[in-house]
Structure formats: structure tokens, C-alpha cells
Design a protein around this motif. Structure first.
Motif, PDB file in Angstrom:
ATOM      1  N   ASP A 109       1.775  -7.091  -7.222  1.00 48.61           N
ATOM      2  CA  ASP A 109       1.251  -6.522  -5.950  1.00 48.61           C
ATOM      3  C   ASP A 109       0.684  -5.175  -6.055  1.00 48.61           C
ATOM      4  O   ASP A 109      -0.264  -4.827  -5.402  1.00 48.61           O
ATOM      5  N   VAL A 110       0.841  -4.486  -7.148  1.00 50.45           N
ATOM      6  CA  VAL A 110       0.652  -3.146  -7.563  1.00 50.45           C
ATOM      7  C   VAL A 110       0.272  -3.122  -9.007  1.00 50.45           C
ATOM      8  O   VAL A 110       1.227  -3.301  -9.753  1.00 50.45           O
ATOM      9  N   ILE A 111      -1.070  -2.473  -9.376  1.00 50.22           N
ATOM     10  CA  ILE A 111      -1.077  -2.114 -10.695  1.00 50.22           C
ATOM     11  C   ILE A 111      -1.332  -0.502 -10.947  1.00 50.22           C
ATOM     12  O   ILE A 111      -2.220  -0.108 -10.088  1.00 50.22           O
TER      13      ILE A 111
ATOM     14  N   ARG B 201       0.799  -1.067  -0.051  1.00 59.16           N
ATOM     15  CA  ARG B 201       0.068  -0.077  -0.087  1.00 59.16           C
ATOM     16  C   ARG B 201       0.774   1.329  -0.021  1.00 59.16           C
ATOM     17  O   ARG B 201       0.396   2.121  -0.356  1.00 59.16           O
ATOM     18  N   TYR B 202       1.993   1.239   0.665  1.00 58.01           N
ATOM     19  CA  TYR B 202       2.920   2.239   0.621  1.00 58.01           C
ATOM     20  C   TYR B 202       3.531   2.612  -0.795  1.00 58.01           C
ATOM     21  O   TYR B 202       3.619   3.845  -1.113  1.00 58.01           O
ATOM     22  N   CYS B 203       3.925   1.699  -1.433  1.00 59.76           N
ATOM     23  CA  CYS B 203       4.294   1.797  -2.778  1.00 59.76           C
ATOM     24  C   CYS B 203       3.262   2.305  -3.665  1.00 59.76           C
ATOM     25  O   CYS B 203       3.522   3.262  -4.609  1.00 59.76           O
ATOM     26  N   ALA B 204       1.833   1.598  -3.444  1.00 65.30           N
ATOM     27  CA  ALA B 204       0.912   2.399  -4.293  1.00 65.30           C
ATOM     28  C   ALA B 204       0.526   3.917  -3.771  1.00 65.30           C
ATOM     29  O   ALA B 204       0.426   4.613  -4.857  1.00 65.30           O
ATOM     30  N   ALA B 205       0.638   4.264  -2.628  1.00 66.22           N
ATOM     31  CA  ALA B 205       0.719   5.358  -2.276  1.00 66.22           C
ATOM     32  C   ALA B 205       1.584   6.650  -2.994  1.00 66.22           C
ATOM     33  O   ALA B 205       1.245   7.621  -3.405  1.00 66.22           O
TER      34      ALA B 205
ATOM     35  N   VAL C 257       4.046  -3.958 -10.596  1.00 67.45           N
ATOM     36  CA  VAL C 257       4.900  -3.803  -9.676  1.00 67.45           C
ATOM     37  C   VAL C 257       4.855  -5.020  -8.399  1.00 67.45           C
ATOM     38  O   VAL C 257       3.827  -5.342  -8.022  1.00 67.45           O
ATOM     39  N   GLN C 258       5.994  -5.736  -8.270  1.00 66.45           N
ATOM     40  CA  GLN C 258       6.411  -6.623  -7.284  1.00 66.45           C
ATOM     41  C   GLN C 258       6.652  -5.916  -6.106  1.00 66.45           C
ATOM     42  O   GLN C 258       7.909  -5.509  -6.618  1.00 66.45           O
ATOM     43  N   CYS C 259       6.308  -5.988  -4.949  1.00 68.84           N
ATOM     44  CA  CYS C 259       6.865  -5.212  -3.843  1.00 68.84           C
ATOM     45  C   CYS C 259       7.344  -6.392  -2.839  1.00 68.84           C
ATOM     46  O   CYS C 259       6.664  -7.322  -2.485  1.00 68.84           O
ATOM     47  N   LYS C 260       8.640  -6.185  -2.464  1.00 70.21           N
ATOM     48  CA  LYS C 260       9.434  -7.203  -1.678  1.00 70.21           C
ATOM     49  C   LYS C 260      10.109  -6.276  -0.447  1.00 70.21           C
ATOM     50  O   LYS C 260      10.974  -5.517  -0.522  1.00 70.21           O
TER      51      LYS C 260
ATOM     52  N   ASN D  81      -2.765   6.396 -11.325  1.00 69.85           N
ATOM     53  CA  ASN D  81      -3.927   5.622 -11.104  1.00 69.85           C
ATOM     54  C   ASN D  81      -3.506   4.204 -10.198  1.00 69.85           C
ATOM     55  O   ASN D  81      -3.251   3.171 -11.184  1.00 69.85           O
ATOM     56  N   ALA D  82      -3.112   4.148  -9.050  1.00 69.28           N
ATOM     57  CA  ALA D  82      -2.605   2.936  -8.379  1.00 69.28           C
ATOM     58  C   ALA D  82      -3.224   2.497  -7.488  1.00 69.28           C
ATOM     59  O   ALA D  82      -3.835   3.187  -6.419  1.00 69.28           O
ATOM     60  N   ARG D  83      -3.039   1.025  -7.476  1.00 65.23           N
ATOM     61  CA  ARG D  83      -3.928   0.289  -6.314  1.00 65.23           C
ATOM     62  C   ARG D  83      -3.126  -0.977  -6.039  1.00 65.23           C
ATOM     63  O   ARG D  83      -2.475  -1.765  -6.788  1.00 65.23           O
ATOM     64  N   ALA D  84      -3.151  -1.301  -4.706  1.00 64.56           N
ATOM     65  CA  ALA D  84      -2.422  -2.476  -4.344  1.00 64.56           C
ATOM     66  C   ALA D  84      -3.432  -3.616  -4.575  1.00 64.56           C
ATOM     67  O   ALA D  84      -4.791  -3.491  -4.435  1.00 64.56           O
ATOM     68  N   THR D  85      -3.078  -4.900  -5.113  1.00 63.31           N
ATOM     69  CA  THR D  85      -4.118  -5.846  -5.343  1.00 63.31           C
ATOM     70  C   THR D  85      -4.438  -6.750  -4.055  1.00 63.31           C
ATOM     71  O   THR D  85      -3.615  -6.594  -3.260  1.00 63.31           O
TER      72      THR D  85
END
Length: 360
Positions: free
Chosen positions: A276-278, A251-255, A288-291, A263-267
Motif C-alpha cells: 500500500d505504501v512504498i 495516505r496517512y501512513c505515507a505522510a 508497507v501493507q496498511c490495515k 520519500n514515501a507514496r501510497a500506491t
């Protein structure tokens, strides 16, 4: 021999013979003694009759280029003639154009050491030695200071030029152990690599490499100081914490992407097919894959996001992490056109993508 001793030793060697030159043995001539410019004239004066009138005697002396000594002053002995019967003397202090005279040796006596002035050539040597002694430390230490200042300025320019990359690398490589203590070993190796590949070649190019040992500590301190600053575009960077859970990190990366106009949202957790984010910006779709890792991210994340790009028909795929990436992961990412980022690079990356698509 230390370089600072050299000018003093040189001055001592230069002035060692001066006492001998400064005080020649002085002689005195008895008052009324006849002195002539030529030794032969002195013999002719001795042949003049004693009954000769004083006026005629004076005229004869003048014709023979002779004169009477008044007994005042001192003389320097230049040599002896006629088996020591005639002495050749020069008045002291010695002056250019001073004419030596010949006197009967019996009328000449030693007066002692004359307080004569040094010859002009010696004075020039003394003056030159004094100037050299004063200028030597100024030139030596002033030149060293100037070279060190140039080297420091060059190092500062290089650090500022790579400031953004250094900030990202420090945030990737410095992790906290289970007790909240920073682990800086990887970051110290990264600093050494930066010095080896950026700083030292630049110093060698300016012929300043020999100054690096003296600059090493302040330059490394400058690198660490610059790297501790928040990266540009980090308006929501304070929301990050290494203690957040993986869902919060997504959610932090989407923000951060939304703050850049995407226009970003966490899956939803589970069934995300590796994304994890589109995020969408105009016609551009980014997955985006968030690790959130303590160690370097490996191949698996690259494989997952490459598959997610196909699944979501995305234009761009990226892995975002707070940590570094392994060498195999970097190699696989290059061959699959996957971007490997630190989360602080997201704003600049998103802006770059938006500009590139507009131009296209």
C-alpha cells in the motif's frame, strides 16, 4: 487480636502490680524509743542501769550503734524477731544505703499507707512502657508508610519505563463500537498482563508484594493515564481517525513516513501487489501493507507484504495497523522477517531503519 491493642494491653500488664509496690504499710515509732542496728544490741541496752548519767548513757548507745527515735517520719516493717518482741524497721521513703533498726515491738504502731515514692526500678519500667506506647504506632504506621512509598515509586518507574509500549498497546486494543463507545475489554486484559509480568515480579524482588492490593487501583489508574498520552513522534497523529476509509489510512501512513524524511507514496488502488505504501530512504526500500481494522489483523496481511517485498525488490517489509495482531500472524511474521507495527510506531521504526543502514 488487633495489633493496635497490643501496646495498651502490655502496659496494663506491666503496671498492674504497681499499686501494691507504690504504697507499703507505714509504721510509727513512739518518741524516745531506742533503736539499734543489731538485735543483740537492743537487749544490751535494756540491761543498762537506769541510774546511769545521761552523758554516759548516750555514749553507751553510740558504742552499741543505737539511737533514740524522735517519733517523726514513718517506717517500713521488714520482719519480726524473738517471737514478735522485736521489729526490724526501715525509714520511709526507702533510700539506697538506708540502715534498718531494731525496735521493741511494743513501741511500734501502724500509721497507714505512706505516700512513698515508687522504687526506681518501677519508675524505669513505667518510663519504658510509656516510650514504647508512644513509639509503637509511629514505628508501625511509619514503617508501613515508608514501604508503601517505596512500592509506589517502584511501580511509577516501571510504568514510565514502558510508557511508549503501553501507549501503543492501548491505541491498538481500544476500539469503538458502532455507537461510538469505547471497547476496553482487551486493554483491561493487557493491563492485567503488564501487572502480572512486570509490576508484581518487581515487587516480589523487593519483598513488597504484600502491598499490591492497596496499590492496585492507583497503579492501574496511572497505567491508563500514561497510556492515553500521545506517543512520541506523533506530530501528525491528530490526522488519524478510526472513521477514515482505507485509502485515506494509506495516505496517512505515507505522510507519517514523509515527516520522518522518507520519500514515501501510497500506491494506486488495485494492482499494488500487496504494497500500500512504498518508501525510500537512501539505499533502503520499505514496503508497507496498511490495515485499518476493528479486529486483530491475521495471516493474510503478512503473506501479502512478504510477497510484495519480493515483487518490489524491497529491503524491509512491514504491516501497519491501528489494531492488534493475532498470534498466528505474529508467528508467521517472525518466520518471514516481517515487522508488525502500530501506526504510532512508524516514526521510531523509520529512524531506526535509517540509522541501521548508515552503520551498515
Amino acid at each position: 487480636m488487633r495489633a493496635g491493642i497490643a501496646p495498651w494491653l502490655g502496659l496494663w500488664l506491666l503496671l498492674a502490680p504497681v499499686p501494691a509496690l507504690a504504697a507499703p504499710t507505714a509504721y510509727q515509732v513512739a518518741p524516745g524509743t531506742i533503736g539499734c542496728m543489731q538485735a543483740a544490741s537492743l537487749r544490751r541496752v535494756a540491761e543498762l542501769p537506769l541510774s546511769m548519767p545521761a552523758t554516759a548513757y548516750g555514749q553507751a548507745l553510740a558504742q552499741l550503734h543505737c539511737q533514740r527515735a524522735d517519733g517523726a517520719g514513718t517506717w517500713q516493717l521488714l520482719g519480726m524477731r524473738d517471737d514478735g518482741a522485736v521489729a526490724r524497721l526501715r525509714p520511709l521513703p526507702a533510700r539506697r544505703g538506708g540502715t534498718p533498726l531494731y525496735f521493741a515491738a511494743s513501741a511500734v504502731g501502724v500509721a497507714g499507707a505512706a505516700p512513698a515514692a515508687l522504687p526506681s526500678g518501677v519508675w524505669r519500667l513505667v518510663l519504658a512502657a510509656g516510650v514504647a506506647m508512644v513509639l509503637w504506632p509511629v514505628l508501625r504506621y511509619g514503617g508501613r508508610w515508608w514501604r508503601r512509598r517505596r512500592a509506589w515509586q517502584l511501580c511509577g518507574q516501571l510504568v514510565r519505563r514502558h510508557a511508549e509500549a503501553l501507549r501503543i498497546r492501548r491505541r491498538q486494543l481500544v476500539q469503538f463500537n458502532s455507537y461510538g463507545v469505547e471497547r476496553t475489554t482487551k486493554w483491561e486484559r493487557e493491563q492485567a498482563e503488564f501487572v502480572k509480568t512486570i509490576i508484581q515480579p518487581a515487587l516480589r524482588g523487593r519483598k513488597l508484594a504484600g502491598l499490591w492490593p492497596a496499590l492496585a487501583r492507583p497503579v492501574l489508574a496511572l497505567i491508563d493515564q500514561v497510556a492515553r498520552q500521545a506517543p512520541s513522534g506523533s506530530d501528525v497523529a491528530d490526522d488519524f481517525s478510526p472513521d477514515m476509509d482505507p485509502i485515506a489510512y494509506e495516505r496517512y501512513c505515507a505522510a507519517r513516513l514523509r515527516a520522518c524524511g522518507w520519500n514515501a507514496r501510497a500506491t494506486p488502488p488495485g494492482g499494488d501487489q500487496g504494497a500500500d505504501v512504498i518508501a525510500v530512504h537512501g539505499p533502503v526500500r520499505l514496503v508497507v501493507q496498511c490495515k485499518l481494522y476493528r479486529n486483530a489483523v491475521g495471516n493474510e496481511a503478512v503473506q501479502q507484504i512478504a510477497a510484495a517485498r519480493l515483487h518490489y525488490h524491497a529491503d524491509v517489509a512491514a504491516v501497519v495497523s491501528n489494531a492488534d495482531y493475532t498470534i498466528p500472524a505474529r508467528q508467521l511474521a517472525r518466520s518471514n522477517n516481517v515487522f508488525l507495527l502500530h501506526h504510532d510506531e512508524l516514526p521510531a521504526f523509520a529512524a531506526r531503519l535509517a540509522r541501521a543502514r548508515k552503520k551498515a
